[in-house]
Design an enzyme around this catalytic site. Sequence first.
Site, short mmCIF file in Angstrom:
data_model
loop_
_atom_site.label_atom_id
_atom_site.label_comp_id
_atom_site.label_asym_id
_atom_site.label_seq_id
_atom_site.Cartn_x
_atom_site.Cartn_y
_atom_site.Cartn_z
N LYS A 1 0.83 -1.22 0.00
CA LYS A 1 0.00 0.00 0.00
C LYS A 1 0.86 1.27 0.00
O LYS A 1 0.68 2.13 -0.85
CB LYS A 1 -0.91 0.06 1.24
CG LYS A 1 -1.84 -1.12 1.42
CD LYS A 1 -2.72 -0.95 2.65
CE LYS A 1 -1.97 -0.90 3.97
NZ LYS A 1 -1.37 -2.17 4.38
N ARG B 1 -9.60 0.83 8.14
CA ARG B 1 -9.11 -0.51 8.45
C ARG B 1 -10.17 -1.33 9.18
O ARG B 1 -9.92 -2.49 9.52
CB ARG B 1 -7.88 -0.40 9.35
CG ARG B 1 -6.55 -0.68 8.64
CD ARG B 1 -5.42 -0.45 9.63
NE ARG B 1 -4.19 -1.10 9.27
CZ ARG B 1 -3.17 -0.51 8.65
NH1 ARG B 1 -3.25 0.74 8.27
NH2 ARG B 1 -2.07 -1.19 8.40
N ARG C 1 12.06 -5.22 5.63
CA ARG C 1 11.98 -3.78 5.90
C ARG C 1 12.44 -3.47 7.32
O ARG C 1 13.10 -2.48 7.57
CB ARG C 1 10.53 -3.30 5.70
CG ARG C 1 10.36 -1.81 5.96
CD ARG C 1 9.00 -1.29 5.58
NE ARG C 1 7.95 -1.78 6.45
CZ ARG C 1 6.66 -1.51 6.30
NH1 ARG C 1 6.26 -0.75 5.30
NH2 ARG C 1 5.75 -1.99 7.12
N ARG D 1 11.57 -0.09 12.46
CA ARG D 1 10.18 -0.20 12.97
C ARG D 1 10.05 -1.43 13.85
O ARG D 1 10.24 -2.55 13.38
CB ARG D 1 9.20 -0.27 11.78
CG ARG D 1 8.75 1.09 11.30
CD ARG D 1 7.84 1.00 10.11
NE ARG D 1 6.58 0.29 10.37
CZ ARG D 1 5.55 0.29 9.55
NH1 ARG D 1 5.61 0.99 8.42
NH2 ARG D 1 4.45 -0.38 9.84
N ARG E 1 -0.49 -9.15 13.14
CA ARG E 1 -1.03 -8.03 12.33
C ARG E 1 -1.81 -8.58 11.13
O ARG E 1 -2.85 -8.03 10.76
CB ARG E 1 0.12 -7.14 11.82
CG ARG E 1 0.73 -6.30 12.92
CD ARG E 1 2.11 -5.80 12.55
NE ARG E 1 2.13 -4.91 11.41
CZ ARG E 1 3.25 -4.56 10.77
NH1 ARG E 1 4.42 -5.02 11.15
NH2 ARG E 1 3.19 -3.74 9.75
P1 B4P Z 1 3.95 -1.74 2.26
O1 B4P Z 1 2.96 -2.84 2.15
O2 B4P Z 1 3.91 -0.64 1.27
O3 B4P Z 1 3.78 -1.27 3.70
P2 B4P Z 1 2.49 -0.64 4.38
O4 B4P Z 1 1.24 -1.09 3.73
O5 B4P Z 1 2.72 0.82 4.39
O6 B4P Z 1 2.61 -1.29 5.80
P3 B4P Z 1 1.70 -1.50 7.05
O7 B4P Z 1 0.31 -1.85 6.69
O8 B4P Z 1 2.45 -2.43 7.86
O9 B4P Z 1 1.83 -0.17 7.82
P4 B4P Z 1 0.97 1.09 8.20
O10 B4P Z 1 1.98 2.16 8.24
O11 B4P Z 1 -0.22 1.31 7.34
O12 B4P Z 1 5.44 -2.31 2.15
C1 B4P Z 1 6.00 -3.27 2.94
C2 B4P Z 1 7.35 -3.69 2.37
O13 B4P Z 1 7.14 -4.46 1.19
C3 B4P Z 1 8.27 -2.54 1.97
O14 B4P Z 1 9.55 -2.79 2.47
C4 B4P Z 1 8.28 -2.56 0.45
O15 B4P Z 1 9.50 -2.16 -0.10
C5 B4P Z 1 8.00 -4.03 0.13
N1 B4P Z 1 7.26 -4.17 -1.13
C6 B4P Z 1 6.19 -3.46 -1.54
N2 B4P Z 1 5.78 -3.87 -2.76
C7 B4P Z 1 6.61 -4.89 -3.12
C8 B4P Z 1 6.70 -5.74 -4.27
N3 B4P Z 1 5.86 -5.63 -5.30
N4 B4P Z 1 7.63 -6.71 -4.29
C9 B4P Z 1 8.52 -6.84 -3.26
N5 B4P Z 1 8.49 -6.05 -2.14
C10 B4P Z 1 7.56 -5.09 -2.08
O16 B4P Z 1 0.42 0.77 9.66
C11 B4P Z 1 1.22 0.55 10.80
C12 B4P Z 1 0.37 0.29 12.03
O17 B4P Z 1 -0.36 1.49 12.40
C13 B4P Z 1 -0.74 -0.77 11.90
O18 B4P Z 1 -0.25 -2.06 12.11
C14 B4P Z 1 -1.74 -0.32 12.99
O19 B4P Z 1 -1.33 -0.74 14.25
C15 B4P Z 1 -1.66 1.19 12.93
N6 B4P Z 1 -2.68 1.76 12.06
C16 B4P Z 1 -2.47 2.37 10.86
N7 B4P Z 1 -3.62 2.78 10.32
C17 B4P Z 1 -4.61 2.40 11.18
C18 B4P Z 1 -6.03 2.52 11.16
N8 B4P Z 1 -6.68 3.07 10.12
N9 B4P Z 1 -6.74 2.02 12.21
C19 B4P Z 1 -6.12 1.46 13.26
N10 B4P Z 1 -4.77 1.31 13.34
C20 B4P Z 1 -4.02 1.78 12.31
#
Ligand code: B4P
Length: 196
Positions: free
Chosen positions: A14, A89, A128, A134, A146
Amino acid sequence: MLNIVLLGAPGAGKGTQAARLVEKYKLVHLSTGDMLRDEIARCSKHGIIAKQLINSGQLVPDSMVASMIAEKIKAHRASNGFIFDGFPRTIPQAEMLDSMLPEHGLCVTGMVALSAPEDELVRRLLSRGKCSGRADDQNEEIIRNRIAVYHEKTAPLVGYYAAQGKHVSAKGVGSVEEIFLTLCSAIDKFKQHGEL
Ligand code: B4P
């Protein structure tokens, strides 16, 4: 305006794709994960609560993220639109977004759900975690928790948006560029549909 929700399990891509989409469509990137990490870095009241929940793989309370998002929408209401990355979410968060947007004459244009196999998600997040520092990306048990929380609380949003005719699924495996092109084609269809 174009208001796109990006859905996907942790590690589905995402954040990676949102960064490219905001550039292409000139949208405002609203990542609740980034907002919460900023609160944590500032040791704010929200940050202190969020830190413990995030580091144990839980979601933060719906009301907390909803108020953060409401402020950002208000601050950027003159923009071309938004990419909602990691929000909503839960079903209550989606309902809050659906009641918040019309106050600004807006609505969700469409939702794209990215998917990838669980072992791939775990591998990406552990990788990552090695450079991001993190805490929630460094322990496999927390990462799997998660993902379980995603299936229980977030995946039902597919049905929520499908019922509104606003859901498209996309494979989150392949090169970042290939996935980006798939998402652009889904978003262009949402745009055309909105213009008809
Ligand atoms: P991403 O998948 O881009 O990471 P993310 O969605 O931003 O992560 P996440 O869901 O964990 O975190 P968020 O900050 O939203 O990438 C992950 C890795 O994969 C990267 O290293 C990337 O390089 C790699 N990658 C991506 N695409 C690839 C591909 N095609 N091939 C290979 N590798 C690839 O949330 C963090 C925390 O905040 C949550 O767990 C929750 O506790 C809280 N939170 C956030 N929003 C919330 C909400 N709305 N409600 C309640 N809690 C919330």
